[in-house]
Design a protein around this motif. Structure first.
Motif, PDB file in Angstrom:
ATOM      1  N   GLY A 118       0.779  -1.228   0.000  1.00  0.00           N
ATOM      2  CA  GLY A 118       0.000   0.000   0.000  1.00  0.00           C
ATOM      3  C   GLY A 118       0.810   1.277   0.000  1.00  0.00           C
ATOM      4  O   GLY A 118       0.253   2.368   0.114  1.00  0.00           O
ATOM      5  N   ARG A 119       2.110   1.186  -0.175  1.00  0.00           N
ATOM      6  CA  ARG A 119       2.963   2.373  -0.165  1.00  0.00           C
ATOM      7  C   ARG A 119       3.594   2.540  -1.544  1.00  0.00           C
ATOM      8  O   ARG A 119       4.074   1.571  -2.144  1.00  0.00           O
ATOM      9  CB  ARG A 119       4.042   2.264   0.917  1.00  0.00           C
ATOM     10  N   LEU A 120       3.574   3.766  -2.039  1.00  0.00           N
ATOM     11  CA  LEU A 120       4.132   4.026  -3.362  1.00  0.00           C
ATOM     12  C   LEU A 120       4.892   5.349  -3.375  1.00  0.00           C
ATOM     13  O   LEU A 120       4.667   6.217  -2.540  1.00  0.00           O
ATOM     14  CB  LEU A 120       3.040   4.021  -4.441  1.00  0.00           C
ATOM     15  N   VAL A 121       5.782   5.450  -4.336  1.00  0.00           N
ATOM     16  CA  VAL A 121       6.462   6.708  -4.649  1.00  0.00           C
ATOM     17  C   VAL A 121       6.269   6.963  -6.135  1.00  0.00           C
ATOM     18  O   VAL A 121       6.572   6.102  -6.963  1.00  0.00           O
ATOM     19  CB  VAL A 121       7.964   6.650  -4.305  1.00  0.00           C
ATOM     20  N   TRP A 122       5.737   8.149  -6.463  1.00  0.00           N
ATOM     21  CA  TRP A 122       5.490   8.511  -7.862  1.00  0.00           C
ATOM     22  C   TRP A 122       6.666   9.354  -8.351  1.00  0.00           C
ATOM     23  O   TRP A 122       7.029  10.344  -7.730  1.00  0.00           O
ATOM     24  CB  TRP A 122       4.198   9.318  -7.972  1.00  0.00           C
ATOM     25  N   ILE A 123       7.232   8.953  -9.479  1.00  0.00           N
ATOM     26  CA  ILE A 123       8.383   9.657 -10.043  1.00  0.00           C
ATOM     27  C   ILE A 123       8.136   9.905 -11.530  1.00  0.00           C
ATOM     28  O   ILE A 123       7.677   9.011 -12.252  1.00  0.00           O
ATOM     29  CB  ILE A 123       9.684   8.846  -9.853  1.00  0.00           C
ATOM     30  N   PHE A 124       8.433  11.117 -11.961  1.00  0.00           N
ATOM     31  CA  PHE A 124       8.438  11.449 -13.391  1.00  0.00           C
ATOM     32  C   PHE A 124       9.895  11.391 -13.853  1.00  0.00           C
ATOM     33  O   PHE A 124      10.637  12.378 -13.716  1.00  0.00           O
ATOM     34  CB  PHE A 124       7.862  12.844 -13.624  1.00  0.00           C
ATOM     35  N   PRO A 125      10.345  10.246 -14.396  1.00  0.00           N
ATOM     36  CA  PRO A 125      11.781  10.068 -14.660  1.00  0.00           C
ATOM     37  C   PRO A 125      12.357  10.967 -15.751  1.00  0.00           C
ATOM     38  O   PRO A 125      13.583  11.023 -15.902  1.00  0.00           O
ATOM     39  CB  PRO A 125      11.884   8.586 -15.059  1.00  0.00           C
ATOM     40  N   GLN A 126      11.508  11.658 -16.503  1.00  0.00           N
ATOM     41  CA  GLN A 126      12.039  12.603 -17.489  1.00  0.00           C
ATOM     42  C   GLN A 126      12.627  13.834 -16.819  1.00  0.00           C
ATOM     43  O   GLN A 126      13.431  14.554 -17.416  1.00  0.00           O
ATOM     44  CB  GLN A 126      10.940  13.015 -18.471  1.00  0.00           C
ATOM     45  N   GLY A 127      12.201  14.113 -15.587  1.00  0.00           N
ATOM     46  CA  GLY A 127      12.764  15.222 -14.828  1.00  0.00           C
ATOM     47  C   GLY A 127      12.169  16.579 -15.141  1.00  0.00           C
ATOM     48  O   GLY A 127      12.390  17.538 -14.406  1.00  0.00           O
TER      49      GLY A 127
END
Length: 208
Positions: A118-127
């Protein structure tokens, strides 16, 4: 690195505000793959990676996290946080993209959050914001490093598109794909590209 200060009551209130704004701005907001993503998060933590093409994307991240009923954080450029401190209350943490030391600290911080289901980290890898169509998307390696560092972590690829589909108001399309194992940046990039292609195919066939 600027840590997050997630505040559940503020997050719920702001999410309601975002839903209201999206109803006014978009003709429809369509999700694909939510049930499958919920199953992934029920089994363990996840890094969510997606393209970043427009201003709405961080709000999409908030809505998807709420829809998944997850405890989420989101990585963002530290330069944008001082002017928008409320984002820290939503779970955003800042990283100086020009500093290797800051990047390492942010990766470790994100991995510590991913300590159970139930734990997540959202990342936009394009920066940064980039058009959806040029390929490859140009993913940086931070999301892959987080996935490698967090035990039992899966990677959820998400494609986001805003399109005009026979209406004066655009539709927002969000496709969550099959989870990946491991932390390979190119594999993550290709998985997000596949979700964007999936949306294009459904649009072309009139099946959305």
């Amino acid at each position: 690195m600027i840590p997050a200060r997630p505040t559940p009551w503020f997050r719920r209130l702001f999410a309601a505000h975002v839903r209201s704004r999206m109803r006014a701005r978009f003709g429809a907001v369509r999700f694909l793959g939510l049930s499958q993503a919920r199953e992934v998060l029920a089994a363990g933590p996840a890094v969510v990676v997606s393209n970043h093409a427009c201003w709405w994307d961080p709000l999409v991240a908030l809505l998807v996290t709420e829809a998944l009923q997850a405890q989420g954080l989101a990585m963002m450029d530290a330069r944008n946080l001082p002017a928008r401190p409320f984002l820290r209350l939503l779970g955003a943490f800042g990283v100086d993209l020009s500093s290797r030391t800051d990047g390492v600290a942010a990766i470790r911080y994100a991995a510590r959050h991913l300590d159970g289901p139930g734990r997540l980290v959202w990342i936009f890898p394009q920066g940064r914001e980039r058009p959806e169509d040029p390929r490859p998307l140009g993913f940086l390696g931070g999301a892959a490093a987080v996935a490698r560092l967090a035990p039992g972590c899966r990677v959820l690829p998400v494609g986001i598109r805003a399109v005009f589909a026979g209406s004066e108001r655009p539709e927002l399309l969000i496709s969550l794909g099959e989870a990946l194992d491991g932390g390979d940046a190119r594999a993550q990039e290709q998985a997000v590209e596949a979700e964007l292609d999936r949306l294009d195919g459904l649009l072309a066939a009139g099946e959305l």
